[in-house]
Scaffold this motif. Structure first.
Motif, PDB file in Angstrom:
ATOM      1  N   THR A 172      29.693  31.559  36.466  1.00 42.23           N
ATOM      2  CA  THR A 172      31.011  31.319  35.859  1.00 42.23           C
ATOM      3  C   THR A 172      32.132  32.118  36.524  1.00 42.23           C
ATOM      4  O   THR A 172      33.305  31.782  36.371  1.00 42.23           O
ATOM      5  CB  THR A 172      30.985  31.669  34.358  1.00 42.23           C
ATOM      6  N   ALA A 173      31.769  33.161  37.276  1.00 40.98           N
ATOM      7  CA  ALA A 173      32.808  34.005  37.890  1.00 40.98           C
ATOM      8  C   ALA A 173      33.752  33.232  38.808  1.00 40.98           C
ATOM      9  O   ALA A 173      34.973  33.446  38.759  1.00 40.98           O
ATOM     10  CB  ALA A 173      32.154  35.164  38.646  1.00 40.98           C
ATOM     11  N   PRO A 174      33.249  32.312  39.670  1.00 41.08           N
ATOM     12  CA  PRO A 174      34.185  31.620  40.579  1.00 41.08           C
ATOM     13  C   PRO A 174      35.191  30.706  39.886  1.00 41.08           C
ATOM     14  O   PRO A 174      36.185  30.320  40.493  1.00 41.08           O
ATOM     15  CB  PRO A 174      33.243  30.780  41.469  1.00 41.08           C
ATOM     16  N   LEU A 175      34.926  30.349  38.601  1.00 46.95           N
ATOM     17  CA  LEU A 175      35.861  29.455  37.914  1.00 46.95           C
ATOM     18  C   LEU A 175      37.252  30.072  37.806  1.00 46.95           C
ATOM     19  O   LEU A 175      38.266  29.387  37.958  1.00 46.95           O
ATOM     20  CB  LEU A 175      35.339  29.118  36.510  1.00 46.95           C
ATOM     21  N   ILE A 176      37.290  31.383  37.569  1.00 51.19           N
ATOM     22  CA  ILE A 176      38.587  32.043  37.348  1.00 51.19           C
ATOM     23  C   ILE A 176      39.434  32.065  38.618  1.00 51.19           C
ATOM     24  O   ILE A 176      40.569  31.589  38.613  1.00 51.19           O
ATOM     25  CB  ILE A 176      38.368  33.461  36.779  1.00 51.19           C
ATOM     26  N   PRO A 177      38.928  32.582  39.757  1.00 48.62           N
ATOM     27  CA  PRO A 177      39.773  32.532  40.972  1.00 48.62           C
ATOM     28  C   PRO A 177      40.076  31.115  41.444  1.00 48.62           C
ATOM     29  O   PRO A 177      41.145  30.861  42.009  1.00 48.62           O
ATOM     30  CB  PRO A 177      38.946  33.302  42.010  1.00 48.62           C
ATOM     31  N   PHE A 300      33.417  42.421  33.107  1.00 53.41           N
ATOM     32  CA  PHE A 300      33.069  41.680  34.312  1.00 53.41           C
ATOM     33  C   PHE A 300      34.192  40.720  34.688  1.00 53.41           C
ATOM     34  O   PHE A 300      34.559  40.596  35.861  1.00 53.41           O
ATOM     35  CB  PHE A 300      31.762  40.909  34.071  1.00 53.41           C
ATOM     36  N   TYR A 301      34.763  40.049  33.692  1.00 49.26           N
ATOM     37  CA  TYR A 301      35.828  39.062  33.955  1.00 49.26           C
ATOM     38  C   TYR A 301      37.213  39.696  34.046  1.00 49.26           C
ATOM     39  O   TYR A 301      38.129  39.105  34.616  1.00 49.26           O
ATOM     40  CB  TYR A 301      35.831  37.989  32.873  1.00 49.26           C
ATOM     41  N   GLN A 302      37.367  40.921  33.478  1.00 49.46           N
ATOM     42  CA  GLN A 302      38.699  41.518  33.413  1.00 49.46           C
ATOM     43  C   GLN A 302      39.331  41.729  34.784  1.00 49.46           C
ATOM     44  O   GLN A 302      40.509  41.396  34.983  1.00 49.46           O
ATOM     45  CB  GLN A 302      38.643  42.849  32.652  1.00 49.46           C
ATOM     46  N   PRO A 303      38.616  42.270  35.782  1.00 46.53           N
ATOM     47  CA  PRO A 303      39.256  42.404  37.114  1.00 46.53           C
ATOM     48  C   PRO A 303      39.663  41.064  37.714  1.00 46.53           C
ATOM     49  O   PRO A 303      40.690  40.970  38.395  1.00 46.53           O
ATOM     50  CB  PRO A 303      38.157  43.075  37.964  1.00 46.53           C
ATOM     51  N   LEU A 304      38.853  40.025  37.455  1.00 45.11           N
ATOM     52  CA  LEU A 304      39.213  38.699  37.960  1.00 45.11           C
ATOM     53  C   LEU A 304      40.443  38.161  37.245  1.00 45.11           C
ATOM     54  O   LEU A 304      41.326  37.548  37.853  1.00 45.11           O
ATOM     55  CB  LEU A 304      38.034  37.736  37.779  1.00 45.11           C
ATOM     56  N   ARG A 305      40.504  38.405  35.913  1.00 48.73           N
ATOM     57  CA  ARG A 305      41.682  37.964  35.152  1.00 48.73           C
ATOM     58  C   ARG A 305      42.926  38.740  35.587  1.00 48.73           C
ATOM     59  O   ARG A 305      44.012  38.172  35.703  1.00 48.73           O
ATOM     60  CB  ARG A 305      41.433  38.159  33.655  1.00 48.73           C
ATOM     61  N   ASP A 306      42.738  40.048  35.813  1.00 48.25           N
ATOM     62  CA  ASP A 306      43.877  40.856  36.277  1.00 48.25           C
ATOM     63  C   ASP A 306      44.371  40.369  37.633  1.00 48.25           C
ATOM     64  O   ASP A 306      45.579  40.320  37.888  1.00 48.25           O
ATOM     65  CB  ASP A 306      43.474  42.329  36.373  1.00 48.25           C
ATOM     66  N   MET A 307      43.428  40.007  38.503  1.00 49.13           N
ATOM     67  CA  MET A 307      43.835  39.496  39.805  1.00 49.13           C
ATOM     68  C   MET A 307      44.604  38.190  39.646  1.00 49.13           C
ATOM     69  O   MET A 307      45.580  37.931  40.346  1.00 49.13           O
ATOM     70  CB  MET A 307      42.608  39.264  40.698  1.00 49.13           C
ATOM     71  N   GLY A 308      44.161  37.353  38.703  1.00 50.19           N
ATOM     72  CA  GLY A 308      44.891  36.114  38.426  1.00 50.19           C
ATOM     73  C   GLY A 308      46.280  36.387  37.897  1.00 50.19           C
ATOM     74  O   GLY A 308      47.259  35.730  38.270  1.00 50.19           O
TER      75      GLY A 308
END
Length: 601
Positions: A172-177, A300-308
């Motif tokens: 599921t991680a690649p969905l965010i970027p 786990f998702y927070q850094p990806l969300r922050d990057m978004g």
């Protein structure tokens, strides 16, 4: 925005990150330590809850864990604070560096280049656009590294405990970027258009504000209000477009992060109910594993969300970088480049001699403004430049001041102007323009600009030469009389004479005058011309003027038309021969005759 341009701008932005110093790396370090502390915190909480709830151990059994957990709270707070401070410092250093580079570039290109764009547009570039680079360096660049390291560390911790949970996180991680990129594809273009609209509005408003008296006199106030309203509405629409993208991006990222965490929670829930039995390596799923993984899932998702979230900062920076990169990488004509320390320093004790041979004055983009011209200004000689508006007189003065490039030869005391140390050269010039520029401060500050250590008596002597000392002494504060922005506190004529006093303080060997009496009445004009003649008695002079009655005291007159010298000679010589100069004299006589008839009637 064109993809190649976007890549070019992104590459340029990354090249500037060295200006942030070690603070950029420090921001990443504190972010990584914060991520590791979160993992330790989740481990301690899971251990305590599993032991108390499942193993039914006494709370005293976990005294050390409780102490570590309490100590971790202020540590996390300090790490978060340190990260924010380091990120702000890196952004601040970058902004200072870019702003300094922009101002240095504008100084290098000179006033002739700056006048090609409204003042408000330059204010937008120097202030707004530089400011909007901050988050790209303070947040986005560090977050790219954190978005890779922290989720990878969590996966390394989770996979040995439960491969199914690790697989869910990994899938599921690649969905965010991916959705971040899809939503943000048009963000850079929207920001670029927003900055363009802001620059247009700033320049439009500044020009109308400066010309407000003219607009009121010609009854154009209401029409210009509508123009400003149109520009403001365009800026509002651009701003709302950018905000829509930002909100849409945040909503999409939050949605997919929430769905991913929900899938993980459903997996553990069904596993505890006995409906699923895989992913645990055959050892069963304990409460510790479930709590530990579920507490780490948001992190786990927070850094990806922050990057978004900070991806918008990237789009904003790319939009701001377009004009900044174009300005900082602008390559003027080779001859226009300012000579730094190391250029030739002239010996001014012998005076000034200027020889121009096939001189062509060029614009910064390579267009020819004036020329080719050939003339000789001898030591102590006074030369006047006359001609119709647009004939190139001011452009020639700008070339002599070192503000415009040139082709051909322009020698000062035998050396090419382009080879001179410009700062040293200008210290021996006296320049007075038709549009006096006084700065916010006092009368003394403006007169003593070239030599702040000048004594008050010397300042008063210069003001007396410029026939403005009486006005200054009438003021309650005397030399400390304040001059506000846009020369508030003095009239245009008084400003011209204070500027003249400043020019006289240079003790120059070369006077460059551009309509020096344009704003004065006839009495003040004669007084100023008398002061100039006394000051220039041992100096060379090149004066631009439209007032032909001032020319009888000049040694030589050069008549320019369409960028070329069409006549040259003394006042009497030019009056005797047919040509443009005599025609200009006749036109002046006709105007004066009409004025006399009008006044008599």
């Amino acid at each position: 925005m064109d993809k190649s341009l976007e890549k070019q701008l992104t590459s340029w932005l990354r090249q500037q990150k060295k200006s942030c110093g070690f603070y950029l790396n420090l921001t990443v370090l504190f972010g990584l330590l914060t991520g590791f502390s979160l993992i330790v915190q989740a481990y301690l909480l899971s251990t305590i809850l599993h032991g108390i709830i499942i193993l039914e151990l006494d709370k005293s059994h976990y005294t050390n864990e409780f102490l570590f957990l309490l100590a971790l709270i202020p540590v996390r707070a300090l790490l978060a604070f340190a990260r924010e401070r380091a990120s702000f410092e890196s952004g601040k250093r970058l902004r200072l560096q870019i702003r300094s580079a922009v101002l240095d570039k504008l100084i290098e290109l000179g006033p002739a280049f700056i006048k090609g764009k409204p003042v408000g547009s330059w204010a937008s570039i120097v202030l707004e656009q530089v400011e909007d680079l901050h988050d790209f360096y303070a947040r986005y660049l560090p977050q790219i590294i954190l978005a890779g390291f922290i989720p990878l560390t969590i996966l390394i911790v989770v996979f040995p405990l439960n491969w199914a949970a690790g697989l869910i996180l990994l899938t599921t991680a690649p969905l965010i970027p991916m959705f971040m990129i899809l939503v943000g594809m048009g963000a850079a273009d929207a920001n670029r258009k927003n900055f363009s609209a802001l620059a247009k509005l700033s320049g439009h408003f500044m020009d109308r504000l400066k010309g407000l008296p003219t607009l009121k006199i010609f009854n154009r106030g209401d029409a210009e209000v509508k123009e400003i309203e149109t520009a403001s509405e365009e800026f509002r629409e651009r701003t709302m477009s950018v905000l829509r993208m930002a909100f849409l991006s945040s909503a999409v990222l939050e949605f997919f992060a929430a769905v991913s965490i929900a899938v993980l929670a459903v997996y553990f829930g069904f596993n505890y109910l006995g409906h699923l039995n895989f992913g645990d390596y055959g050892g069963g799923i304990s409460l510790f594993v479930g709590l530990f993984v579920l507490m780490l899932a948001p992190e786990f998702y927070q850094p990806l969300r922050d990057m978004g979230t900070h991806y918008h900062a990237k789009a904003q920076a790319i939009g701001a970088a377009e004009e900044l990169m174009a300005l900082l990488e602008y390559k003027p004509e080779a001859d226009a480049i300012e000579r730094k320390a190391g250029g030739i320093e002239l010996d001014w004790r012998t005076g000034v001699e200027i020889i121009a041979t096939d001189l062509a004055v060029m614009s910064h983009d390579g267009g020819q403004l004036v020329g080719p011209l050939s003339f000789h200004l001898k030591q102590g000689q006074h030369v006047a430049l006359v001609g119709p508006s647009g004939s190139g007189k001011t452009s020639l003065l700008n070339a002599l001041l070192g503000f415009l490039p040139y082709h051909g030869s322009l020698k000062v005391n035998g050396f090419e102007l382009r080879e001179l140390d410009k700062a040293h050269y200008r210290r021996h010039l006296a320049w007075l323009g038709q549009d006096p520029q006084l700065f916010h401060g006092t009368v003394r500050d403006n007169v003593a600009m070239a030599n702040p250590d000048m004594r008050d008596a010397e300042v008063e002597a210069l003001l007396a030469k410029a026939k403005v000392l009486d006005f200054v002494q009438e003021q309650a504060l005397g030399l400390q009389h304040p001059i506000g922005e846009q020369m508030t506190g003095v009239s245009v004529g008084q400003a011209q004479r204070i500027a003249l006093a400043r020019a006289l303080g240079q003790e120059a060997k070369l006077f460059l005058l551009d309509e020096p009496t344009a704003s004065l009445d006839s009495h003040s004009e004669q007084a100023v011309l008398s002061a100039l003649r006394d000051a220039m008695s041992q100096s060379s002079c090149l004066m631009v003027t439209h007032r032909l009655e001032q020319l009888d005291g000049m040694d030589t007159i050069l008549v320019l038309d369409k960028g070329e010298i069409v006549q040259r000679g003394s006042f009497d010589e030019l009056n005797r021969e047919k040509g443009l100069f005599r025609q200009m004299q006749d036109d002046v006589c006709e105007v004066e005759t009409c004025i006399d008839k009008e006044s008599n009637s």
